[in-house]
Each structure stands twice: as structure tokens, then as C-alpha cells.
Design a protein around this motif. Structure first.
Motif, mmCIF file in Angstrom:
data_model
loop_
_atom_site.group_PDB
_atom_site.id
_atom_site.type_symbol
_atom_site.label_atom_id
_atom_site.label_comp_id
_atom_site.label_asym_id
_atom_site.label_seq_id
_atom_site.Cartn_x
_atom_site.Cartn_y
_atom_site.Cartn_z
ATOM 1 N N VAL B 157 0.853 -1.181 0.000
ATOM 2 C CA VAL B 157 0.000 0.000 0.000
ATOM 3 C C VAL B 157 0.890 1.232 0.000
ATOM 4 N N LEU B 158 0.565 2.202 -0.836
ATOM 5 C CA LEU B 158 1.304 3.458 -0.830
ATOM 6 C C LEU B 158 0.400 4.560 -0.268
ATOM 7 N N LEU B 159 0.910 5.255 0.747
ATOM 8 C CA LEU B 159 0.168 6.361 1.334
ATOM 9 C C LEU B 159 0.718 7.664 0.782
ATOM 10 N N LEU B 160 -0.159 8.528 0.294
ATOM 11 C CA LEU B 160 0.305 9.791 -0.292
ATOM 12 C C LEU B 160 -0.383 10.952 0.415
ATOM 13 N N ASP B 161 0.429 11.746 1.115
ATOM 14 C CA ASP B 161 -0.122 12.823 1.933
ATOM 15 C C ASP B 161 -0.006 14.154 1.180
ATOM 16 N N GLU B 162 -1.057 14.551 0.512
ATOM 17 C CA GLU B 162 -1.068 15.780 -0.298
ATOM 18 C C GLU B 162 0.229 15.916 -1.085
ATOM 19 N N GLU B 178 0.353 10.969 -14.171
ATOM 20 C CA GLU B 178 1.448 10.024 -14.037
ATOM 21 C C GLU B 178 1.251 9.086 -12.842
ATOM 22 N N LEU B 179 0.807 9.665 -11.725
ATOM 23 C CA LEU B 179 0.569 8.854 -10.526
ATOM 24 C C LEU B 179 -0.480 7.795 -10.803
ATOM 25 N N LYS B 180 -1.531 8.222 -11.499
ATOM 26 C CA LYS B 180 -2.618 7.298 -11.830
ATOM 27 C C LYS B 180 -2.080 6.165 -12.708
ATOM 28 N N ASN B 181 -1.237 6.527 -13.671
ATOM 29 C CA ASN B 181 -0.639 5.517 -14.548
ATOM 30 C C ASN B 181 0.195 4.524 -13.758
ATOM 31 N N ILE B 182 1.034 5.065 -12.867
ATOM 32 C CA ILE B 182 1.901 4.211 -12.057
ATOM 33 C C ILE B 182 1.060 3.249 -11.228
ATOM 34 N N GLN B 183 0.004 3.797 -10.642
ATOM 35 C CA GLN B 183 -0.849 2.965 -9.791
ATOM 36 C C GLN B 183 -1.467 1.836 -10.609
ATOM 37 N N GLN B 184 -1.921 2.165 -11.814
ATOM 38 C CA GLN B 184 -2.559 1.139 -12.632
ATOM 39 C C GLN B 184 -1.558 0.106 -13.108
ATOM 40 N N LEU B 186 1.289 -0.796 -11.584
ATOM 41 C CA LEU B 186 1.779 -1.653 -10.507
ATOM 42 C C LEU B 186 0.656 -2.426 -9.834
ATOM 43 N N GLY B 187 -0.565 -1.916 -9.961
ATOM 44 C CA GLY B 187 -1.708 -2.609 -9.367
ATOM 45 C C GLY B 187 -1.718 -2.631 -7.854
ATOM 46 N N ILE B 188 -0.971 -1.697 -7.197
ATOM 47 C CA ILE B 188 -0.999 -1.678 -5.735
ATOM 48 C C ILE B 188 -1.990 -0.623 -5.256
ATOM 49 N N THR B 189 -2.320 -0.717 -3.965
ATOM 50 C CA THR B 189 -3.296 0.192 -3.394
ATOM 51 C C THR B 189 -2.666 1.559 -3.147
ATOM 52 N N PHE B 190 -3.325 2.605 -3.608
ATOM 53 C CA PHE B 190 -2.888 3.968 -3.301
ATOM 54 C C PHE B 190 -3.919 4.597 -2.368
ATOM 55 N N ILE B 191 -3.456 5.110 -1.250
ATOM 56 C CA ILE B 191 -4.347 5.883 -0.381
ATOM 57 C C ILE B 191 -3.859 7.318 -0.421
ATOM 58 N N TYR B 192 -4.701 8.180 -0.932
ATOM 59 C CA TYR B 192 -4.293 9.526 -1.318
ATOM 60 C C TYR B 192 -5.051 10.532 -0.470
ATOM 61 N N VAL B 193 -4.343 11.509 0.064
ATOM 62 C CA VAL B 193 -4.995 12.535 0.869
ATOM 63 C C VAL B 193 -4.904 13.870 0.147
ATOM 64 N N THR B 194 -6.022 14.544 0.014
ATOM 65 C CA THR B 194 -5.991 15.854 -0.630
ATOM 66 C C THR B 194 -7.169 16.702 -0.158
ATOM 67 N N LEU B 201 -11.554 13.768 -7.647
ATOM 68 C CA LEU B 201 -12.513 13.219 -8.609
ATOM 69 C C LEU B 201 -11.803 12.613 -9.811
ATOM 70 N N SER B 202 -10.734 13.263 -10.284
ATOM 71 C CA SER B 202 -10.124 12.809 -11.531
ATOM 72 C C SER B 202 -9.244 11.576 -11.349
ATOM 73 N N MET B 203 -8.708 11.350 -10.135
ATOM 74 C CA MET B 203 -7.750 10.254 -9.980
ATOM 75 C C MET B 203 -8.326 8.989 -9.368
ATOM 76 N N SER B 204 -9.354 9.128 -8.543
ATOM 77 C CA SER B 204 -9.684 8.037 -7.628
ATOM 78 C C SER B 204 -10.653 7.017 -8.196
ATOM 79 N N ASP B 205 -10.553 5.791 -7.669
ATOM 80 C CA ASP B 205 -11.612 4.809 -7.840
ATOM 81 C C ASP B 205 -12.700 5.064 -6.803
#
Lengths: 277, 375
Positions: B157-162, B178-184, B186-194, B201-205
Motif C-alpha cells: 500500500v502506498l500512502l500519499l499525503d497531499e 502520471e501517478l494514476k498511470n503508475i498505480q494502474q 503496478l496494481g498496488i493500493t494507493f491511499i491519497y490525501v488531498t 474526482l479525476s484520480m480516484s476509484d
């Protein structure tokens, strides 16, 4: 940035330039002049060739200076770390306590150590009153090193503290995050990022320790003659300014060499990517 | 569904100095999803992230990772890695050593480290940067190094704090993609704070909207936008006109004494509700098709559209339109039934949704909350 500084800016620098010329450059030239002349003002190398007679004193001075520096570092580093990790009011109080002795006169502080360490001083009075035999404390090398550490410790604590307090806490978290335990945090983050503080601390303790004469006179007695004492004697008693100047010059060169060696080691850190300030 | 849950937060509460930061928070996160905690500052989103990372311990509640309770497990023993707000790159190390940092702690062989670092540099488009000093990098490049450093140790899991907060708009947009591409990839979980709703809206599942230490809504971005649960969510995500209404019956809502067809049902007849209408869903029409009429009180050119404030019976509506209007014009408006979104009343009712502050009548701002202004 590449523009020539304006007249106004150059004027602002003028007082400092005058000061440097009068009180730094001119005395240096005089030291060199005296070191290479005799009483008649003619050129001679005899002052320099007399220096090897004092080799033992030089070695002892550097040795005790090193000892005092290392002890100061060992005491100051954990203390500075502890202070930097404390809450702000605690930090302010602790730093205040570190600086407080510096407000007292340097001579007075050394004198008070005499009354503590003397044969009939505070420590020995306590020892004999509880039935123990008294110790020989004053006029030893240990007493001299103690005096150096006591007098110069704040100069070690403050620069290390000021670097540590600026250390971004998220670096520590990043290290933990990547799998680092407490030791890794210390050895891979805190220590490498506080080198600059350590280097200035060492400089600020080592230089005055090596060249001190007062501490060794008061706490070392006749048993511990340091190079500072010898130089002082040349000027104050022997009236041999030329030998005194030559000794000072050699001491300066030796300190420069020591500093260069140390900077070389800390540059080694920079080689691997550390940014210098 | 239950079996691919990677992180499960159960009834998490935490207070600092007596102030409740998280209030009985429950949330599960699926393996491989891009989930975003969205909310204003102080809503508890970063605190939640830090609890998952192990930098904070909750006062109560359980943190479950892959089925195991991990309360009390220190950060260095968790299979999650963090991208810190200000990157937190080691200034004493160069790019290569920063990325290799976690691998060295894991005592990997020099050969393995080299291969991994180069793979990571390629992933974040920083080939050839390995010898560079951190201080010589731009903000965007530092960001990439931080991503490479965290991903080098193969976190689950990758945690991203703003992470993009310090970048300028253009760069931020590029990095989002780019972040979205990387996440897709690698297929790992991204937990993003913003706190940036557009980014969320544009990045998240999945978007988790938070306020006051509570989750206000969890859902897909499009559902969060189209079907906000309460006035807070409606206001925080995009622009919203939020008016008081009464549900007359299924598919019929009354606003300011007029009834409108809508697509919402399941409310008690006569139930008081909040009604959301997005500014882009209001059409300016000829008088004969008019549902509502109002006076234009302000016009702002936004580039693609005009943002105009229309006074309808003393309630200020925001409308986004490509047709130029002038201040003082009386215009007719039409709203499609699917543009009405009806919400139950909540603690946030009446706090948001009136655009009085856009007009010169500032004194109405304070009145708006107390007044049933939709009249």
C-alpha cells in the motif's frame, strides 16, 4: 548577482574591511615579521629552529585539547539531541542553562574550580569528613582537561543543537517508513545530517583548548605547561617577542592542519551527496 | 468482496489535547484500489493516513491489515510506505542512495539494488539522474524521487499525503496523470490525501469525503458528484445551489412554493429536504419555457464559461453558462428533472449553497442561514 556591488553596498562593507586590516591582517604580518627577525631587526631562522625544543609541549597541548574536545563531544551530542527533541519551553530553559555559565567571567569560573579541587578544597573536605583519604586533584592534567571541558562545552552544545533543531522530523519518519529501526534512524539520518554542527563544535572547542594558558596555569600548576603558557612567558617574562611570535605562528599552522584534516573527513560526507550549507 | 479487503479500520477514535480528531471512523479499503480521503484541513484525513502508516496510535479501535490486527506495530514493520507532504528526501544522499535507502535497510545485494534503482528511475522518468544532489532537483523531480524511493521496497500500500500540494498547476496536472498511470501499472493500493476536490474526482476509484473527524460519504467520484449525501458534500465537491424544499410525493419536489418534477423517491410525503442543483445544469431559456425567473446580479468570465449569480426571490443562485448576460438582466431558467438532487436534512442544512457572498449585498450572507431563503 554578477553585477558589481553599488557604491552604497561597498561603503557598508568598509568598516569591516578597515577592522580586518587593522586588527587581523596587520597583527598577522607583525607575527610573521617578529618570527623571522632577531633583536636587531635583521632576518634570522633561529627562532624557528628553536621550536623543536618545545615539541613535547606542542604534543601535550594538542593531546589535552583533543581529549577535551572528544569529551565535550561525548557529553554535548546526546544532550543537544535530547534538548532538540524536547517541547519548546523545555528547550528554551535548557539552552538558557547551557548559556548561563558563559555570562559569568571566564577567570571567575576557573578560579571556582580551584576552590573545588584544591587539596583543602570542597571535594577533599567532604572526602576527609566522611573518613576517606583526600585525593590529589588540583595541578593534574585531569584538572586541566576538566577546566577546558567546563569552559568550552557550551560552544560544542550550541552548534550541534542548532543543526538538530532544524532537522525535518519527516526525515526521521521517512527512515522508519522505509524500514529503519531506532538505530538506523540515528546512524543514517540524525548523525549524517548533524555533521556540520559537529564540525563547528569541534572547531570552537579545540582551538581555544589548544591555545589556552590560563586554565593550565590555574588548574595544572607547574606540572602541566601548555604551549599557551610558553608563548605567554615569552611575551610577559622573557621579553623574547621573536620566539613568542615564532611559537604562535607554528601553533597557528598546526591548528590549520588539524582543521584541514577534519574538514577533509567532513568533505568525505559531502562527496556522497551531502549539501554543504 | 470481503476477501480482497487489505485495510480495515474499525471504530477508530483519536483526540489531541481533548479535541476529537477522528470520531468512530469505520472504513475498509480494497486491495489495488485508488482511494482518496478528501476534506478541508482539520477534517482528520491526514490523521487517518498516519494511523495506517503507524505514526499515530488511535485511542480506540482496530487497524486490520490483510486480516491481522496491526495496532502497536511500528512503522518500519508495516508493509505500507508513505510519500510525505514535503517529500522528506534525505539531503545528505544523492538520488541513487535515496532510492536505495529502503533496499539497503533490507540488506539486499548491491546488484539487486542497482537493478531496482534503475527500474524505479525509469518508472518515474528520471533516467540519468542517479548522481544528482537532492538540492539541485526541482519540486517535481524531488516528488518523483520520493515516489521511486517508496515504491522501490515493493509496498502493498502506498500512502500519499497531499503529495502534489507544493507543485504549480500545470505540473500538478501532469503528475496526477502520471501517478494514476503508475498505480494502474503496478496494481498496488494507493491511499491519497488531498483537499483538492478536482484532484480527488479525476484520480480516484473511490472517494472518502471527510469532515469533523467523520466520514460524510464514500463512493465513486461520479456518485459523489451526482448524488451527494448532504449539504456539506454537495458544497465541498464542485459548486452547488442548495435550497430548502419539501418532498410532496415521489418524483415531485416543492421549492419556494413551486413544484418541480424530479427523479428522487423514497421520502415521506411532506418531508423537509435539501435540494441540490449544479450550476451547469441550469439552462437559460426563452420566457415561454420558463420555470423560474430572476435578476442577474453579477457576471464573472471564467474562460470556458460565464459564472453568473441570479437573484431568484432573494436567494442567490449560481449558474454556469456560455451565453453572455448583463448585470440587471431578467432571465428565464429551466431545470431538467434529473438535475434536481434531493437530500435528507442534516446538521449541515442551511450552512451552504447560497451565493449571496458573490453579490454586493454582503449583509445577506448572515441572513441566508437563518432565513428559509428559498422562498
Amino acid at each position: 548577482m554578477n553585477q558589481k556591488p553599488s557604491l552604497g553596498k561597498r561603503l557598508l562593507a568598509a568598516p569591516h574591511l578597515v577592522w580586518s586590516a587593522l586588527f587581523i591582517i596587520a597583527p598577522l604580518i607583525m607575527v610573521v615579521y617578529y618570527a623571522f627577525t632577531d633583536g636587531n631587526g635583521s632576518f634570522t631562522l633561529s627562532n624557528i629552529t628553536a621550536i623543536p625544543d618545545y615539541a613535547d609541549t606542542f604534543v601535550l597541548s594538542i593531546w589535552l585539547g583533543l581529549l577535551a574536545t572528544v569529551i565535550s563531544l561525548i557529553i554535548a551530542y546526546p544532550l543537544a539531541y535530547f534538548i532538540s527533541q524536547s517541547k519548546l519551553p523545555v528547550q528554551q530553559t535548557m539552552i538558557m542553562l547551557v548559556m548561563l555559565p558563559m555570562w559569568m567571567n571566564f577567570l571567575l569560573r576557573t578560579y571556582s574550580w580551584m576552590t573545588i579541587l584544591e587539596d583543602n578544597g570542597i571535594i577533599n573536605t567532604i572526602l576527609t569528613s566522611v573518613g576517606l583519604s583526600s585525593l590529589r586533584l588540583i595541578n593534574t592534567r585531569g584538572a586541566v582537561v576538566l577546566g577546558m571541558v567546563y569552559d568550552f562545552l557550551p560552544y560544542m552544545i550550541l552548534p550541534i543543537y542548532s543543526v538538530m533543531v532544524k532537522l525535518d522530523h519527516s526525515l526521521i519518519e521517512a527512515c522508519q517508513d522505509l524500514g529503519g529501526n531506532k538505530w538506523d534512524v540515528f546512524s543514517k539520518v540524525i548523525l549524517p545530517n548533524s555533521i556540520s554542527g559537529i564540525v563547528s563544535g569541534i572547531t570552537m572547542v579545540f582551538v581555544p583548548s589548544v591555545s589556552t594558558f590560563y586554565i593550565s596555569q590555574k588548574l595544572g600548576g607547574t606540572s602541566t605547561q601548555l604551549i599557551g603558557d610558553v608563548i605567554e612567558r615569552q611575551f610577559m617574562t622573557a621579553n623574547n617577542y621573536h620566539l613568542g611570535a615564532a611559537l604562535s605562528l607554528v601553533l597557528m599552522v598546526l591548528i590549520l592542519v588539524c582543521m584541514a584534516i577534519m574538514n577533509h573527513f567532513s568533505d568525505g560526507e559531502i562527496e556522497t551527496g551531502r549539501i554543504s550549507a | 468482496m470481503e476477501n480482497n479487503v487489505i485495510i480495515d479500520l474499525k471504530d477508530i477514535s483519536i483526540s489531541f489535547d481533548g479535541e476529537k480528531i477522528l470520531d468512530h471512523l469505520n472504513l475498509y479499503i480494497r486491495d489495488g484500489e485508488f482511494i482518496t480521503f478528501l476534506g478541508p484541513s482539520g477534517c482528520g484525513k491526514t490523521t487517518t493516513l498516519r494511523i495506517i502508516g503507524g505514526f499515530l496510535e488511535p485511542d480506540s479501535g482496530e487497524v486490520i491489515f490483510s486480516g491481522k490486527k496491526i495496532n502497536g506495530v511500528p512503522p518500519h514493520k508495516r508493509q505500507v510506505n508513505t510519500i510525505f507532504q514535503r517529500y522528506a528526501l534525505f539531503p545528505n544522499l544523492n538520488v541513487y542512495e535515496n532510492i536505495a535507502f529502503g533496499l539497503r535497510l533490507r540488506k539486499r545485494s548491491e546488484k539487486e539494488i542497482k537493478a531496482k534503482v534503475h527500474e524505479m528511475l525509469e518508472l518515474v522518468n528520471l533516467k540519468g539522474f542517479q548522481r544528482r544532489n537532492i538540492a539541485s532537483l526541482s519540486g517535481g523531480q524531488q516528488q518523483r524521487v520520493a515516489i521511486a524511493r517508496a515504491l522501490a521496497v515493493d509496498p502493498k500500500v502506498l500512502l500519499l499525503d497531499e503529495p502534489l500540494g507544493a507543485l504549480d498547476l500545470k505540473l500538478r496536472k501532469d503528475m496526477q496523470r502520471e501517478l494514476k498511470n503508475i498505480q494502474q501499472r503496478l496494481g498496488i493500493t494507493f491511499i491519497y490525501v488531498t483537499h483538492d476536490q478536482e484532484e480527488a474526482l479525476s484520480m480516484s476509484d473511490t472517494v472518502v469525503v471527510m469532515d469533523n473527524g467523520k466520514i460524510q460519504q464514500i463512493g465513486k467520484p461520479i456518485d459523489i458528484y451526482n448524488e451527494p449525501k448532504n449539504a456539506f458534500v454537495a458544497d465541498f465537491i464542485g459548486e452547488s445551489n442548495i435550497v430548502d424544499g419539501v418532498m410532496r410525493k415521489d418524483f415531485l419536489v416543492e421549492i419556494g412554493g413551486k413544484s418541480f418534477a424530479c427523479l428522487d423517491k423514497g421520502f415521506a410525503p411532506g418531508e423537509k429536504v435539501d435540494v441540490v442543483v449544479r450550476p451547469e445544469d441550469i439552462d437559460i431559456v426563452p420566457l415561454e419555457k420558463s420555470m423560474l425567473t430572476g435578476t442577474v446580479t453579477s457576471v464573472t468570465f471564467m474562460g470556458i464559461f460565464y459564472e453568473i449569480i441570479v437573484d431568484i426571490d432573494n436567494f442567490k443562485w449560481m449558474i454556469q453558462t456560455t451565453d453572455k448576460q448583463d448585470v440587471g438582466d431578467v432571465i428565464s431558467l429551466y431545470i431538467e428533472p434529473d438535475a434536481f438532487h434531493v437530500m435528507k436534512k442534516s446538521e449541515y442544512s442551511g450552512q451552504f449553497g447560497d451565493y449571496s457572498s458573490y453579490s454586493d449585498e454582503f449583509e445577506e450572507m448572515s441572513d441566508a442561514a437563518a432565513d428559509p431563503a428559498a422562498e
